[in-house]
Design a protein around this motif. Structure first.
Motif, mmCIF file in Angstrom:
data_model
loop_
_atom_site.group_PDB
_atom_site.id
_atom_site.type_symbol
_atom_site.label_atom_id
_atom_site.label_comp_id
_atom_site.label_asym_id
_atom_site.label_seq_id
_atom_site.Cartn_x
_atom_site.Cartn_y
_atom_site.Cartn_z
ATOM 1 N N GLU A 92 -8.498 -0.182 8.803
ATOM 2 C CA GLU A 92 -7.614 0.913 8.372
ATOM 3 C C GLU A 92 -8.144 2.258 8.861
ATOM 4 O O GLU A 92 -7.383 3.105 9.315
ATOM 5 C CB GLU A 92 -7.495 0.937 6.842
ATOM 6 C CG GLU A 92 -6.714 -0.208 6.242
ATOM 7 C CD GLU A 92 -5.271 -0.249 6.697
ATOM 8 O OE1 GLU A 92 -4.692 0.814 6.985
ATOM 9 O OE2 GLU A 92 -4.729 -1.365 6.790
ATOM 10 N N PRO A 107 0.307 5.230 1.621
ATOM 11 C CA PRO A 107 0.108 3.773 1.580
ATOM 12 C C PRO A 107 1.423 3.009 1.735
ATOM 13 O O PRO A 107 1.468 1.976 2.402
ATOM 14 C CB PRO A 107 -0.487 3.520 0.193
ATOM 15 C CG PRO A 107 -0.954 4.827 -0.295
ATOM 16 C CD PRO A 107 -0.142 5.874 0.383
ATOM 17 N N ASN A 152 2.404 3.080 5.385
ATOM 18 C CA ASN A 152 1.463 2.264 6.132
ATOM 19 C C ASN A 152 1.799 0.775 5.993
ATOM 20 O O ASN A 152 1.874 0.037 6.971
ATOM 21 C CB ASN A 152 0.055 2.566 5.595
ATOM 22 C CG ASN A 152 -1.018 1.753 6.276
ATOM 23 O OD1 ASN A 152 -0.879 0.540 6.406
ATOM 24 N ND2 ASN A 152 -2.080 2.387 6.703
ATOM 25 N N LEU A 153 2.054 0.380 4.757
ATOM 26 C CA LEU A 153 2.303 -1.039 4.494
ATOM 27 C C LEU A 153 3.610 -1.505 5.140
ATOM 28 O O LEU A 153 3.663 -2.561 5.774
ATOM 29 C CB LEU A 153 2.358 -1.255 2.978
ATOM 30 C CG LEU A 153 2.225 -2.673 2.478
ATOM 31 C CD1 LEU A 153 0.933 -3.280 2.970
ATOM 32 C CD2 LEU A 153 2.235 -2.694 0.959
ATOM 33 N N GLU A 171 3.537 -2.115 8.859
ATOM 34 C CA GLU A 171 2.998 -3.426 9.263
ATOM 35 C C GLU A 171 4.104 -4.482 9.230
ATOM 36 O O GLU A 171 4.104 -5.421 10.021
ATOM 37 C CB GLU A 171 1.853 -3.850 8.344
ATOM 38 C CG GLU A 171 0.618 -2.996 8.518
ATOM 39 C CD GLU A 171 -0.628 -3.822 8.806
ATOM 40 O OE1 GLU A 171 -0.505 -5.001 9.156
ATOM 41 O OE2 GLU A 171 -1.725 -3.259 8.669
ATOM 42 N N THR A 184 -4.113 -5.630 -0.257
ATOM 43 C CA THR A 184 -3.551 -4.441 -0.895
ATOM 44 C C THR A 184 -4.636 -3.393 -1.124
ATOM 45 O O THR A 184 -4.439 -2.207 -0.850
ATOM 46 C CB THR A 184 -2.886 -4.825 -2.232
ATOM 47 O OG1 THR A 184 -1.988 -5.910 -2.001
ATOM 48 C CG2 THR A 184 -2.097 -3.674 -2.811
ATOM 49 N N SER A 196 -7.313 -2.952 0.552
ATOM 50 C CA SER A 196 -7.724 -2.354 1.822
ATOM 51 C C SER A 196 -6.750 -1.270 2.262
ATOM 52 O O SER A 196 -7.106 -0.354 2.988
ATOM 53 C CB SER A 196 -7.828 -3.423 2.908
ATOM 54 O OG SER A 196 -6.543 -3.735 3.413
ATOM 55 N N LYS A 197 -5.516 -1.376 1.792
ATOM 56 C CA LYS A 197 -4.524 -0.342 2.099
ATOM 57 C C LYS A 197 -4.715 0.866 1.177
ATOM 58 O O LYS A 197 -4.402 1.988 1.543
ATOM 59 C CB LYS A 197 -3.099 -0.880 1.874
ATOM 60 C CG LYS A 197 -2.693 -1.932 2.853
ATOM 61 C CD LYS A 197 -2.295 -1.281 4.149
ATOM 62 C CE LYS A 197 -2.018 -2.302 5.211
ATOM 63 N NZ LYS A 197 -2.180 -1.732 6.544
ATOM 64 N N SER A 256 -0.121 5.213 -5.890
ATOM 65 C CA SER A 256 -0.233 4.306 -4.748
ATOM 66 C C SER A 256 0.338 2.932 -5.097
ATOM 67 O O SER A 256 0.920 2.267 -4.239
ATOM 68 C CB SER A 256 -1.685 4.200 -4.280
ATOM 69 O OG SER A 256 -2.517 3.835 -5.341
ATOM 70 N N VAL A 265 3.160 0.927 -3.109
ATOM 71 C CA VAL A 265 3.018 -0.457 -2.641
ATOM 72 C C VAL A 265 4.176 -1.322 -3.152
ATOM 73 O O VAL A 265 4.721 -2.136 -2.410
ATOM 74 C CB VAL A 265 1.657 -1.039 -3.091
ATOM 75 C CG1 VAL A 265 1.621 -2.545 -2.897
ATOM 76 C CG2 VAL A 265 0.536 -0.385 -2.314
ATOM 77 N N TYR A 270 3.707 -8.499 -3.991
ATOM 78 C CA TYR A 270 3.340 -8.837 -2.618
ATOM 79 C C TYR A 270 3.343 -10.354 -2.449
ATOM 80 O O TYR A 270 2.627 -11.055 -3.137
ATOM 81 C CB TYR A 270 1.968 -8.247 -2.289
ATOM 82 C CG TYR A 270 1.444 -8.617 -0.923
ATOM 83 C CD1 TYR A 270 2.297 -8.689 0.172
ATOM 84 C CD2 TYR A 270 0.105 -8.888 -0.724
ATOM 85 C CE1 TYR A 270 1.828 -9.032 1.415
ATOM 86 C CE2 TYR A 270 -0.378 -9.233 0.519
ATOM 87 C CZ TYR A 270 0.489 -9.302 1.590
ATOM 88 O OH TYR A 270 0.011 -9.638 2.820
#
Lengths: 245, 401
Positions: free
Chosen positions: B11, B226, B229-230, B233, B253, B255-256, B302, B306, B397
């Motif tokens: 990251e 975040p 970013n997620l 991906e 998660t 790590s994000k 965050s 997510v 997730y």
């Protein structure tokens, strides 16, 4: 030889649509297994179930000794997967991608570096290790993706149309890599639309409308359908397909 | 090499190579502290006042000179009678009229006569705050020792251009002095009220806004980044390759999130340092209390990011949902407007939103020096929200479709 993949009556239903319809097959360890079928025949869906990315509606099966219904995370420890769409991180370098995936499988940094050096040197790509993946041409990307999928020495590698859009020379090199991996004992489960590639597999299955219509060695299929090439075998079977994309 | 560490290194490498994010992350707190407080400022200054002085006593002259000296008011003119002052108010030359009745100065020793204030309510903020400032200025001008009972205001009213007369609500003062109990402010007779602005002694609106703007920063950096970013991906397809590895969804998660938590806390520290250096605004309470609340709040924001990213497939969906959530948070949390002036149903609703508690904590700790123990209710609420949303984030997730 021991079966590394074993599937019985596998079915995947999306609403009224049956993408995979009651398929059963076995793949032996170290085998190159060609998983053929027209677009929309259900190949990718089946591969995604075997890799633990998708849940089967019914049926049983095991991959590398782990149950596909209940042990999908254990399966993931033992397989490599190269999906249809190129999915290495383009904003990381070649080596950084290898460090990432090696690290995810619990390899140590030194181990990753040693292995990366050996594998990239064999590809004559070691001097490009600090290049961003984004800057690498398509053919190389595919070879690189295979190298990364094979980095942690998985028992089975699933390759979903790995040579799509790749030039003939690179395809030949790519199949060289596949054969070397198989010779080292790795099982290769590969889908392709190139019938010259299908002829290189130990055994092939041909899927039509979610069902496996034929499964044997290329030679046996050719003689069974009394044709000269795998291409003709494929056309004979796929002609009857109802589903068409 | 642990898996989490590997993923966090990845990251950080991606973050460093991003052409835009590092600049944003440095530029954003600078803008938040150096520019926005000057813009997001609801101070009312330069309220133009006309005085109708029918008294012409020492007391009325004293009041006039206090109005002239006020930082917030400017004396436009003295008028002989109310109609001529009203004409100027209608023409927009003055914002408020103060009428001092004949004999007002004398009456202070016995039963004081009543003063009148009229204010132009077209700009509601200026009208209500202006009349309030005018009232305070008058109170300050009056000789306290001489009056057994101080005068009250007969009609402090806000008049709009059409001259429909609206009752002046004094609650707007709460905006500036949230620390005071509301009841004392609403009293019509403020004769015994001597006004001391605790906790924000210079009544600087910037001081009021800076802690709130820091919350905005946490919402943007902690929530949006975040999430985007997620979902990127997902759009690029790289998450598919991750999902086929044995990485647990919690590890992935985290790590994000961890990099953005660290970035967010560093930015908060930068903002607090800048607030001290540029505006001379120190944290009245403990810095640790601020960071504890910030950490809980970032976990909440965050996690919401997510959850939204997990539920959407494209950047567009994520952006739209996040904007909706963030806008509701900003408008409903008391960040910009006081919760007390919302309708009752909305006031109840704000208690269901995490930023409401964060705004409470930030302002109380930053400006008033309240301790964690005193704010334990708000801290517990934040902790409960953090636990709930983090669980939902992990739950939504799916590695397997």
């Amino acid at each position: 030889m021991e079966n590394i993949i074993s599937v019985r009556n596998l079915t995947k239903q999306f609403g009224a649509f049956r993408a995979v319809d009651n398929i059963s097959f076995d793949v032996a360890q170290g085998e190159i297994f060609g998983f053929l079928g027209a677009n929309g025949a259900g190949k990718t869906t089946a591969i995604r179930i075997l890799c633990g990315l998708s849940r089967a509606t019914s049926g049983t099966g095991s991959v590398a000794g782990c149950d596909i219904m209940t042990q999908s995370e254990d399966i993931k420890r033992n397989i490599g997967y190269m999906c249809q769409k190129f999915s290495l991180y383009e904003d990381l370098t070649v080596l950084e991608n290898m460090e990432l995936y090696g690290g995810i499988y619990g390899m140590h940094r030194k181990e990753i570096l040693a292995k990366a050096e050996a594998m990239l040197t064999e590809l004559e790509f070691w001097h490009h290790r600090h290049d961003l993946v984004r800057s690498i041409p398509a053919g190389w990307r595919q070879k690189l993706a295979f190298t990364v999928a094979n980095l942690h020495a998985p028992k089975v590698i699933f390759l979903d149309e790995p040579t799509g859009g790749v030039d003939p020379l690179t395809r030949r090199q790519f199949w060289g890599m596949i054969r070397r991996a198989a010779a080292a004992g790795t099982t290769v489960f590969v889908t392709t639309h190139y019938m010259d590639e299908a002829a290189l597999c130990d055994r092939v299955s041909i899927m039509v409308d979610g069902r496996i219509m034929a499964l044997d060695t290329p030679e046996a299929l050719i003689s069974k359908y009394q044709v000269r090439t795998m291409d003709e075998v494929f056309r004979t079977l796929a002609r009857n397909a109802v589903r068409n994309e | 090499m642990s898996v989490l560490r590997t993923l966090i290194i990845k990251e950080l490498r991606q973050f460093r190579r991003n052409p835009f994010l590092p600049k944003l992350v440095v530029g954003f707190p600078l803008a938040i502290v150096l520019i926005l407080p000057w813009i997001a400022n609801m101070d009312v200054k330069g309220v133009s006042v006309g005085i109708v002085d029918a008294d012409r006593s020492d007391v009325s002259r004293r009041i006039t000179s206090h109005v002239e000296a006020s930082e917030y008011l400017s004396l436009h003119d003295l008028y002989a009678d109310y109609p001529s002052a009203l004409a100027d108010l209608e023409d927009g030359h003055i914002d408020a009229i103060l009428e001092i009745p004949n004999g007002f100065g004398h009456s202070l020793h016995a039963t004081p006569k009543r003063l009148s204030i009229w204010a132009n309510g077209v700009n509601a903020m200026k009208g209500s705050l202006g009349s309030q400032y005018l009232m305070q200025t008058v109170m300050r001008a009056l000789p306290t020792e001489s009056a057994p009972t101080q005068p009250s205001f007969e009609n402090s009213e806000i008049v709009n251009c059409q001259l429909s007369i609206v009752n002046c609500e004094l609650t707007s003062l709460k905006l500036l002095r949230s620390a005071e109990p509301a009841s004392s402010l609403c009293s019509r007779s403020i004769a015994t009220l001597s006004i001391v602005n605790y906790y924000n002694p210079t009544m600087d609106y910037k001081h009021f806004m800076i802690p709130a703007l820091m919350i905005m920063l946490m919402v943007m950096v902690g929530g949006f980044l975040p999430a985007l970013n997620l979902v990127s991906e997902k759009e690029l397809g790289t998450i598919e390759q991750i999902n086929v590895t044995p990485v647990s969804r919690l590890t992935f998660t985290l790590s994000k999130l961890i990099p953005f938590w660290v970035i967010c806390l560093l930015e908060l520290a930068l903002c607090m340092t800048l607030a001290l250096l540029v505006y001379g605004l120190p944290v009245a309470g403990s810095v640790g209390a601020i960071f504890l609340a910030a950490l809980l709040f970032i976990i909440i924001m965050s996690s919401i990011g997510v959850i939204i990213a997990n539920l959407s497939d494209t950047m567009q969906q994520t952006m739209f949902l996040m904007l909706f959530v963030v806008l509701s948070f900003i408008l409903l949390s008391g960040l910009m407007t006081p919760i007390e002036s919302m309708p009752l149903w909305a006031q109840h609703f704000t208690r269901l939103l995490p930023p409401t508690y964060m705004v409470d904590i930030m302002r109380a700790v930053y400006l008033r020096g309240t301790t964690v123990a005193e704010l334990s209710g708000s801290y517990l609420a934040l902790a409960a929200f953090a636990l709930t949303f983090a669980t939902l984030a992990s739950f939504t997730y799916r590695k397997r479709g």
